[in-house]
Design a protein around this motif. Structure first.
Motif, PDB file in Angstrom:
ATOM      1  N   TYR A  10       0.812  -1.129   0.240  1.00  0.00           N
ATOM      2  CA  TYR A  10      -0.023   0.046  -0.105  1.00  0.00           C
ATOM      3  C   TYR A  10       0.906   1.270  -0.022  1.00  0.00           C
ATOM      4  O   TYR A  10       0.542   2.160  -0.783  1.00  0.00           O
ATOM      5  CB  TYR A  10      -0.974   0.113   1.093  1.00  0.00           C
ATOM      6  CG  TYR A  10      -1.429   1.411   1.580  1.00  0.00           C
ATOM      7  CD1 TYR A  10      -2.766   1.721   0.532  1.00  0.00           C
ATOM      8  CD2 TYR A  10      -1.163   2.139   2.547  1.00  0.00           C
ATOM      9  CE1 TYR A  10      -3.448   2.873   0.860  1.00  0.00           C
ATOM     10  CE2 TYR A  10      -1.889   3.309   2.627  1.00  0.00           C
ATOM     11  CZ  TYR A  10      -2.950   3.751   1.756  1.00  0.00           C
ATOM     12  OH  TYR A  10      -3.646   4.950   1.920  1.00  0.00           O
ATOM     13  N   ASP A  12       3.802   1.647  -1.024  1.00  0.00           N
ATOM     14  CA  ASP A  12       4.388   1.763  -2.363  1.00  0.00           C
ATOM     15  C   ASP A  12       3.509   2.189  -3.473  1.00  0.00           C
ATOM     16  O   ASP A  12       4.043   3.157  -4.126  1.00  0.00           O
ATOM     17  CB  ASP A  12       4.995   0.368  -2.978  1.00  0.00           C
ATOM     18  CG  ASP A  12       6.261  -0.127  -2.217  1.00  0.00           C
ATOM     19  OD1 ASP A  12       6.929   0.719  -1.408  1.00  0.00           O
ATOM     20  OD2 ASP A  12       6.530  -1.203  -2.169  1.00  0.00           O
ATOM     21  N   ALA A  13       2.188   1.856  -3.282  1.00  0.00           N
ATOM     22  CA  ALA A  13       1.197   2.435  -4.275  1.00  0.00           C
ATOM     23  C   ALA A  13       0.839   3.597  -4.009  1.00  0.00           C
ATOM     24  O   ALA A  13       0.740   4.603  -4.998  1.00  0.00           O
ATOM     25  CB  ALA A  13       0.045   1.256  -4.311  1.00  0.00           C
ATOM     26  N   LYS A  14       0.954   4.013  -2.665  1.00  0.00           N
ATOM     27  CA  LYS A  14       0.679   5.592  -2.240  1.00  0.00           C
ATOM     28  C   LYS A  14       1.540   6.459  -3.090  1.00  0.00           C
ATOM     29  O   LYS A  14       1.170   7.459  -3.488  1.00  0.00           O
ATOM     30  CB  LYS A  14       0.574   5.707  -0.823  1.00  0.00           C
ATOM     31  CG  LYS A  14      -0.062   6.849  -0.231  1.00  0.00           C
ATOM     32  CD  LYS A  14      -0.225   6.885   1.235  1.00  0.00           C
ATOM     33  CE  LYS A  14      -0.624   8.099   1.942  1.00  0.00           C
ATOM     34  NZ  LYS A  14      -0.545   7.941   3.155  1.00  0.00           N
ATOM     35  N   GLN A  16       3.613   6.073  -5.527  1.00  0.00           N
ATOM     36  CA  GLN A  16       3.305   6.060  -6.921  1.00  0.00           C
ATOM     37  C   GLN A  16       2.367   6.998  -7.472  1.00  0.00           C
ATOM     38  O   GLN A  16       2.347   7.945  -8.340  1.00  0.00           O
ATOM     39  CB  GLN A  16       3.252   4.685  -7.544  1.00  0.00           C
ATOM     40  CG  GLN A  16       4.488   3.642  -7.617  1.00  0.00           C
ATOM     41  CD  GLN A  16       4.091   2.519  -8.168  1.00  0.00           C
ATOM     42  OE1 GLN A  16       3.796   2.539  -9.532  1.00  0.00           O
ATOM     43  NE2 GLN A  16       4.402   1.219  -7.418  1.00  0.00           N
ATOM     44  N   TYR A  17       1.179   6.789  -6.682  1.00  0.00           N
ATOM     45  CA  TYR A  17       0.001   7.671  -7.188  1.00  0.00           C
ATOM     46  C   TYR A  17       0.295   9.113  -6.543  1.00  0.00           C
ATOM     47  O   TYR A  17      -0.050  10.097  -7.374  1.00  0.00           O
ATOM     48  CB  TYR A  17      -1.238   7.023  -6.541  1.00  0.00           C
ATOM     49  CG  TYR A  17      -1.920   6.461  -7.223  1.00  0.00           C
ATOM     50  CD1 TYR A  17      -2.554   6.420  -8.232  1.00  0.00           C
ATOM     51  CD2 TYR A  17      -1.996   4.707  -6.721  1.00  0.00           C
ATOM     52  CE1 TYR A  17      -3.225   5.424  -8.966  1.00  0.00           C
ATOM     53  CE2 TYR A  17      -2.327   3.802  -7.351  1.00  0.00           C
ATOM     54  CZ  TYR A  17      -3.217   3.992  -8.543  1.00  0.00           C
ATOM     55  OH  TYR A  17      -3.782   3.019  -9.282  1.00  0.00           O
ATOM     56  N   MET A 384      -1.154   0.809 -12.999  1.00  0.00           N
ATOM     57  CA  MET A 384      -0.992   1.240 -11.756  1.00  0.00           C
ATOM     58  C   MET A 384      -1.403   0.483 -10.809  1.00  0.00           C
ATOM     59  O   MET A 384      -2.461  -0.380 -10.874  1.00  0.00           O
ATOM     60  CB  MET A 384      -1.490   2.741 -11.604  1.00  0.00           C
ATOM     61  CG  MET A 384      -0.816   3.846 -12.314  1.00  0.00           C
ATOM     62  SD  MET A 384       0.849   4.320 -11.560  1.00  0.00           S
ATOM     63  CE  MET A 384       0.320   5.142 -10.212  1.00  0.00           C
ATOM     64  N   PRO A 385      -0.714   0.218  -9.400  1.00  0.00           N
ATOM     65  CA  PRO A 385      -1.146  -0.542  -8.256  1.00  0.00           C
ATOM     66  C   PRO A 385      -2.335  -0.342  -7.795  1.00  0.00           C
ATOM     67  O   PRO A 385      -2.334  -0.184  -6.595  1.00  0.00           O
ATOM     68  CB  PRO A 385       0.055  -0.773  -7.742  1.00  0.00           C
ATOM     69  CG  PRO A 385       0.791   0.579  -7.603  1.00  0.00           C
ATOM     70  CD  PRO A 385       0.503   1.154  -9.060  1.00  0.00           C
ATOM     71  N   TRP A 386      -3.405  -0.103  -8.370  1.00  0.00           N
ATOM     72  CA  TRP A 386      -4.946  -0.013  -7.641  1.00  0.00           C
ATOM     73  C   TRP A 386      -5.173  -0.976  -6.846  1.00  0.00           C
ATOM     74  O   TRP A 386      -5.782  -0.886  -5.794  1.00  0.00           O
ATOM     75  CB  TRP A 386      -5.976   0.376  -8.591  1.00  0.00           C
ATOM     76  CG  TRP A 386      -6.068  -0.664  -9.567  1.00  0.00           C
ATOM     77  CD1 TRP A 386      -5.774  -0.793 -10.771  1.00  0.00           C
ATOM     78  CD2 TRP A 386      -6.690  -1.879  -9.299  1.00  0.00           C
ATOM     79  NE1 TRP A 386      -5.857  -1.928 -11.358  1.00  0.00           N
ATOM     80  CE2 TRP A 386      -6.664  -2.604 -10.480  1.00  0.00           C
ATOM     81  CE3 TRP A 386      -7.682  -2.321  -8.195  1.00  0.00           C
ATOM     82  CZ2 TRP A 386      -7.540  -3.541 -10.617  1.00  0.00           C
ATOM     83  CZ3 TRP A 386      -8.519  -3.468  -8.742  1.00  0.00           C
ATOM     84  CH2 TRP A 386      -8.438  -4.064  -9.613  1.00  0.00           C
ATOM     85  N   ALA A 388      -3.689  -2.956  -4.798  1.00  0.00           N
ATOM     86  CA  ALA A 388      -2.720  -2.951  -3.221  1.00  0.00           C
ATOM     87  C   ALA A 388      -3.376  -2.053  -2.561  1.00  0.00           C
ATOM     88  O   ALA A 388      -3.661  -2.246  -1.493  1.00  0.00           O
ATOM     89  CB  ALA A 388      -1.107  -2.281  -3.751  1.00  0.00           C
ATOM     90  N   VAL A 389      -4.083  -0.848  -3.158  1.00  0.00           N
ATOM     91  CA  VAL A 389      -4.821  -0.070  -2.549  1.00  0.00           C
ATOM     92  C   VAL A 389      -6.262  -0.498  -1.870  1.00  0.00           C
ATOM     93  O   VAL A 389      -6.680  -0.528  -0.610  1.00  0.00           O
ATOM     94  CB  VAL A 389      -5.376   1.359  -3.203  1.00  0.00           C
ATOM     95  CG1 VAL A 389      -6.135   2.097  -2.543  1.00  0.00           C
ATOM     96  CG2 VAL A 389      -3.919   1.944  -3.635  1.00  0.00           C
TER      97      VAL A 389
END
Length: 421
Positions: A10, A12-14, A16-17, A384-386, A388-389
């Motif tokens: 999460y 990491d995804a945060k 990136q976004y 994108m790693p949505w 994971a969110v």
């Protein structure tokens, strides 16, 4: 996946976004405020409790015979309570008029009252959900000709007008007791299998009947009426009285909510593009999220391009607070609770992806005529790693993460639904 792994993915995804200017925490908060209206009729194949053994008619058909469907109000509520433990967020339950608590007695549709739904209101308060409502305008002897509220016989029209009046009062009482407006959806399957000459006459009768019913004014603090169109139905392949043009005109003229069903249009026609247009002319929209396969077949909703386009338009419009999202499908060929979970989670995942879009930046590209950059961003967003969110959101809500819900559904089938014989 372990908690620390979820947290790391999460974060990491945060990051990136954030590099795209997207606030992930804000997106999760908005997703958590999305109350999906979950349809009661998936759990029992649209049988209801008016006449559970009755045959479905009037453009409705459930296919399949997977064991374990809900047969009583108690079983239906038990199934709902299980579903609610497997999905994040707080949601609504959408009831049809034939799902009243009739105490084992036959109550015709022009005689139903709020008392027949009091136990539903009490149950909803106990489990922490709000209720929506639908008048039931199919599978009845007074609809066998294909025409109901637009029938040439005034007695048949009056029967269905009275049903509609009573449903509005029931929905209003639900809204009053739950302290939140009850959305009352109106779909008449009136139409004909083959060619008809009297198209104008039937539509005029339908308009006059609706006008008559709506003379009874009820506060929108309790009730929000919406009208739902259809392209065709089983037995009304040639002509449907309540077409999109009819109800679009009716909703605009009367400043009322319009329902758009993803399965009620031509297979190559997306309702996503209708959202931005209709929001300019009606106060609110009600969406029925479904999945048509070649026709209005009400397949289980999955995470598809069509669903994502729908949620993107809701978010991009800037008026998500005026759009209500409900589900409308029924698949009797697979585990019915599993069908609920797949469809609800797919809808949430699509909405999350839309909320994680850098809409402001994309609009800036458009203003600057940077169409290459806009296209590149839209493509990059697809990977994108949505997820994971979403997994982190589920973990925070104390519901199964990833595919863990599959085992829960199987255990419920082994222990509960498989014993319904």
């Amino acid at each position: 996946m372990k908690e620390e792994q979820l947290k790391r993915a999460y974060e990491d995804a945060k990051a990136q976004y954030a590099s795209l200017g997207v606030d992930v925490d804000q997106a999760i908060e908005k997703l958590n405020n999305l109350s999906i209206s979950i349809h009661c009729w998936q759990a029992d194949d649209v049988s209801g409790f008016e006449n559970p053994d009755g045959e479905l008619t009037g453009g409705i058909q459930a296919t399949g015979n997977y064991p374990g469907k809900a047969r009583t109000i108690e079983e239906l509520r038990s199934d709902f309570e299980k579903v609610l433990t497997l999905i994040p967020g707080t949601h609504r339950i959408s009831l049809h008029a034939i799902y009243g608590d009739f105490g084992g007695e036959f109550v015709d549709r022009d005689q139903i009252e709020p008392k027949h739904f009091q136990s539903w209101i009490d149950w909803a308060k106990k489990v922490g959900v709000k209720l929506d409502f639908n008048c039931t305008l199919f599978s009845h002897p007074k609809g066998e000709s294909g025409y109901m509220i637009s029938h040439f016989d005034p007695e048949i029209r009056e029967f269905w007008k009275e049903h509609l009046r009573r449903c509005r009062r029931i929905a209003a009482e639900i809204g009053r007791q739950q302290g939140d407006p009850c959305i009352h959806n109106i779909w008449f399957p009136d139409g004909e299998k083959d060619k008809t000459v009297s198209r104008f006459a039937h539509r005029q009768l339908m308009k006059e009947a609706l006008d008559d019913v709506f003379t009874e004014k009820i506060s929108t603090d309790y009730l929000k009426d919406c009208v739902e169109c259809k392209l065709f139905g089983i037995g009304s392949e040639s002509y449907v009285v309540g077409s999109h043009e009819f109800y679009m005109g009716y909703a605009v003229k009367n400043n009322m909510m319009l329902t758009l069903d993803a399965g009620h249009f031509h297979p190559t026609e997306s309702i996503a593009d209708k959202i931005s247009s209709m929001l300019l002319f009606v106060p609110e929209l009600n969406l029925h999220v479904s999945r048509p396969e070649r026709w209005d077949s009400d397949h289980v909703v999955i995470l598809s391009d069509e669903l994502l386009a729908l949620t993107q338009e809701i978010v991009r419009s800037g008026h998500a607070d005026r759009v209500h999202v409900g589900l409308d499908y029924f698949d009797a060929s697979i585990n019915r609770l599993g069908a609920y979970i797949v469809g609800i989670r797919a809808t949430q995942k699509a909405m999350l992806q839309a909320l994680l879009e850098p809409t402001r930046q994309l609009r800036e590209f458009e203003l600057q005529d940077k169409n290459f950059q806009r296209l590149a961003y839209l493509e990059e967003l697809k990977s994108m790693p949505w997820n994971a969110v979403y997994n982190y959101y589920c973990q925070q809500q104390n519901v199964p993460v990833g595919d863990a819900y599959i085992q829960d559904v199987q255990e419920y089938e082994d222990q509960v639904t498989s014993k319904r014989v």
